[in-house]
Design a protein around this motif. Structure first.
Motif, PDB file in Angstrom:
ATOM      1  N   GLU A   1       0.819  -1.206   0.000  1.00  0.00           N
ATOM      2  CA  GLU A   1       0.000   0.000   0.000  1.00  0.00           C
ATOM      3  C   GLU A   1       0.850   1.252   0.000  1.00  0.00           C
ATOM      4  O   GLU A   1       0.489   2.287  -0.541  1.00  0.00           O
TER       5      GLU A   1
ATOM      6  N   ARG B   1     -18.318   7.391  -7.691  1.00  0.00           N
ATOM      7  CA  ARG B   1     -18.623   5.954  -7.709  1.00  0.00           C
ATOM      8  C   ARG B   1     -18.056   5.283  -8.951  1.00  0.00           C
ATOM      9  O   ARG B   1     -17.439   4.206  -8.869  1.00  0.00           O
TER      10      ARG B   1
ATOM     11  N   SER C   1     -14.214   5.077  -8.812  1.00  0.00           N
ATOM     12  CA  SER C   1     -13.804   4.048  -7.853  1.00  0.00           C
ATOM     13  C   SER C   1     -14.016   2.652  -8.421  1.00  0.00           C
ATOM     14  O   SER C   1     -13.136   1.788  -8.338  1.00  0.00           O
ATOM     15  N   ASP C   2     -15.190   2.428  -9.032  1.00  0.00           N
ATOM     16  CA  ASP C   2     -15.480   1.114  -9.619  1.00  0.00           C
ATOM     17  C   ASP C   2     -14.507   0.797 -10.753  1.00  0.00           C
ATOM     18  O   ASP C   2     -14.048  -0.347 -10.895  1.00  0.00           O
TER      19      ASP C   2
ATOM     20  N   LEU D   1     -11.426   1.866 -11.164  1.00  0.00           N
ATOM     21  CA  LEU D   1     -10.094   1.550 -10.634  1.00  0.00           C
ATOM     22  C   LEU D   1     -10.059   0.150 -10.023  1.00  0.00           C
ATOM     23  O   LEU D   1      -9.047  -0.547 -10.107  1.00  0.00           O
ATOM     24  N   LEU D   2     -11.174  -0.261  -9.413  1.00  0.00           N
ATOM     25  CA  LEU D   2     -11.227  -1.604  -8.834  1.00  0.00           C
ATOM     26  C   LEU D   2     -11.161  -2.688  -9.907  1.00  0.00           C
ATOM     27  O   LEU D   2     -10.698  -3.799  -9.655  1.00  0.00           O
ATOM     28  N   ARG D   3     -11.627  -2.349 -11.110  1.00  0.00           N
ATOM     29  CA  ARG D   3     -11.598  -3.319 -12.218  1.00  0.00           C
ATOM     30  C   ARG D   3     -10.315  -3.224 -13.040  1.00  0.00           C
ATOM     31  O   ARG D   3     -10.078  -4.056 -13.914  1.00  0.00           O
TER      32      ARG D   3
ATOM     33  N   ARG E   1      -5.020  -2.389 -10.491  1.00  0.00           N
ATOM     34  CA  ARG E   1      -5.829  -1.857  -9.392  1.00  0.00           C
ATOM     35  C   ARG E   1      -5.063  -1.761  -8.076  1.00  0.00           C
ATOM     36  O   ARG E   1      -5.358  -0.904  -7.252  1.00  0.00           O
ATOM     37  N   ASP E   2      -4.074  -2.644  -7.870  1.00  0.00           N
ATOM     38  CA  ASP E   2      -3.310  -2.608  -6.622  1.00  0.00           C
ATOM     39  C   ASP E   2      -2.412  -1.383  -6.519  1.00  0.00           C
ATOM     40  O   ASP E   2      -1.884  -1.086  -5.442  1.00  0.00           O
TER      41      ASP E   2
ATOM     42  N   LYS F   1      -4.991   3.984  -4.718  1.00  0.00           N
ATOM     43  CA  LYS F   1      -5.756   4.170  -3.498  1.00  0.00           C
ATOM     44  C   LYS F   1      -6.649   5.388  -3.714  1.00  0.00           C
ATOM     45  O   LYS F   1      -6.162   6.479  -4.023  1.00  0.00           O
TER      46      LYS F   1
ATOM     47  N   TYR G   1      -9.005   7.938 -15.995  1.00  0.00           N
ATOM     48  CA  TYR G   1      -8.590   6.960 -14.983  1.00  0.00           C
ATOM     49  C   TYR G   1      -8.525   5.538 -15.540  1.00  0.00           C
ATOM     50  O   TYR G   1      -7.755   4.717 -15.031  1.00  0.00           O
TER      51      TYR G   1
ATOM     52  N   GLY H   1      -5.294   3.349 -14.968  1.00  0.00           N
ATOM     53  CA  GLY H   1      -5.451   2.003 -14.424  1.00  0.00           C
ATOM     54  C   GLY H   1      -4.826   0.934 -15.294  1.00  0.00           C
ATOM     55  O   GLY H   1      -4.535  -0.170 -14.824  1.00  0.00           O
TER      56      GLY H   1
END
Length: 300
Positions: free
Chosen positions: A3, A29, A32-33, A35-37, A41-42, A45, A175, A179
């Motif tokens: 992290e 939202r 954020s979604d 970046l999670l996909r 993604r790791d 933050k 983004y 990403g």
């Protein structure tokens, strides 16, 4: 990836009482979604702060140590500031003496508060060792971007009014590219392309500024100081050439990807028999051809 090595994105949203919050919530939202996909993604933050007041910005920068700061909201020329009948007479009097240039945030009562561009620039100067990109995703923020770019490497503003849909499309394209591991400049171009691909005319509204290279240098007191100035000048020239080369490589890669997509769509168009499907494909083919033309002009 640990992290501690993650790239922190600080999303700052201001929603004065006379404006709508739904677009800002959707923007946060969807980013954020996305970046999670994302493939990487790791590496990211995503921090959020809402109903932002001037002091909240300072605290958020101190707490989050972001590399990217994303302002979502409005600017003085936006419609929300024309609705003065909903604001107290005290505030209406105050706005007459406010500086014309400033992003819109909130005061302690939830009403509109303007922060002049120079004040924001001075704030980011203090955090320039960490922050390398500022995105001002609101109407008429070009002038603010120019001033902040004196201290921050990449600053994106909007040179005129921009619709909620176009602002959201730009942010998501930007983004999505980050990403996938692309550069800031490539991400900017993909954000503009996302607006264009949606059939909107505002793809030229976002504008990217890079940190001013011609910062004033004090007269040298001795030979060692002069040598340091010469070394810094050489370093800047090398860095500038490297940025140009990276930008060209990104554009060439984007050009190849668009050509492949265009070739695939044309093949699909020849196969399809349904007239409605052929029409939709023809529209997408036209958009990609425009995109190819734009990239060719940039490469030239």
């Amino acid at each position: 990836m640990a992290e501690s090595s993650a790239l922190t994105i600080l999303f700052l949203a201001a929603n004065p009482v006379v404006s709508s919050q739904s677009r800002l919530e959707q923007e946060a939202r969807d980013i954020s979604d996305g970046l999670l996909r994302a493939r990487h993604r790791d590496r990211f933050k995503f921090e959020q702060r809402w109903a932002v007041r001037p002091r909240d910005i300072q605290l958020a920068l101190l707490e989050c140590n972001p590399q990217i700061v994303h302002f979502a909201g409005h600017r003085k020329h936006d419609k929300i500031l024309e609705q003065k009948e909903t604001i107290t007479q005290e505030f209406a009097t105050e706005t007459k003496t406010e500086q014309e240039e400033g992003l819109v945030f909130e005061d302690d009562t939830g009403h509109i508060h303007l922060i002049p561009a120079n004040a924001l620039a001075d704030l980011f100067k203090l955090f320039s060792d960490r922050v390398n990109c500022v995105l001002l995703n609101g109407c008429y923020t070009e002038e603010q971007a120019k001033v902040i770019a004196q201290h921050i490497l990449y600053v994106i503003g909007m040179k005129q009014s921009i619709t909620d849909k176009a602002a959201l499309d730009f942010a998501l394209g930007f983004y999505d590219a980050l990403g996938s591991g692309r550069s800031m400049e490539f991400a900017y171009h993909l954000g503009c392309s996302a607006i264009q691909m949606a059939g909107l005319s505002e793809y030229l509204t976002p504008i990217l500024y890079k940190k001013t290279e011609s910062n004033p240098i004090s007269a040298p007191d001795d030979s060692s100081t002069l040598n340091a100035v010469l070394v810094n000048s050489t370093t800047r020239n090398i860095s500038s050439k490297r940025h140009i080369q990276e930008k060209r490589e990104d554009l060439e890669e984007e050009y190849d990807n668009v050509r492949k997509k265009l070739k695939f769509l044309k093949k699909e168009w020849n196969i399809k028999t349904d007239s409605e499907a052929k029409y939709e494909l023809a529209q997408r083919i036209e958009q990609y051809e425009v995109q190819l033309h734009n990239i060719e002009e940039l490469l030239e």
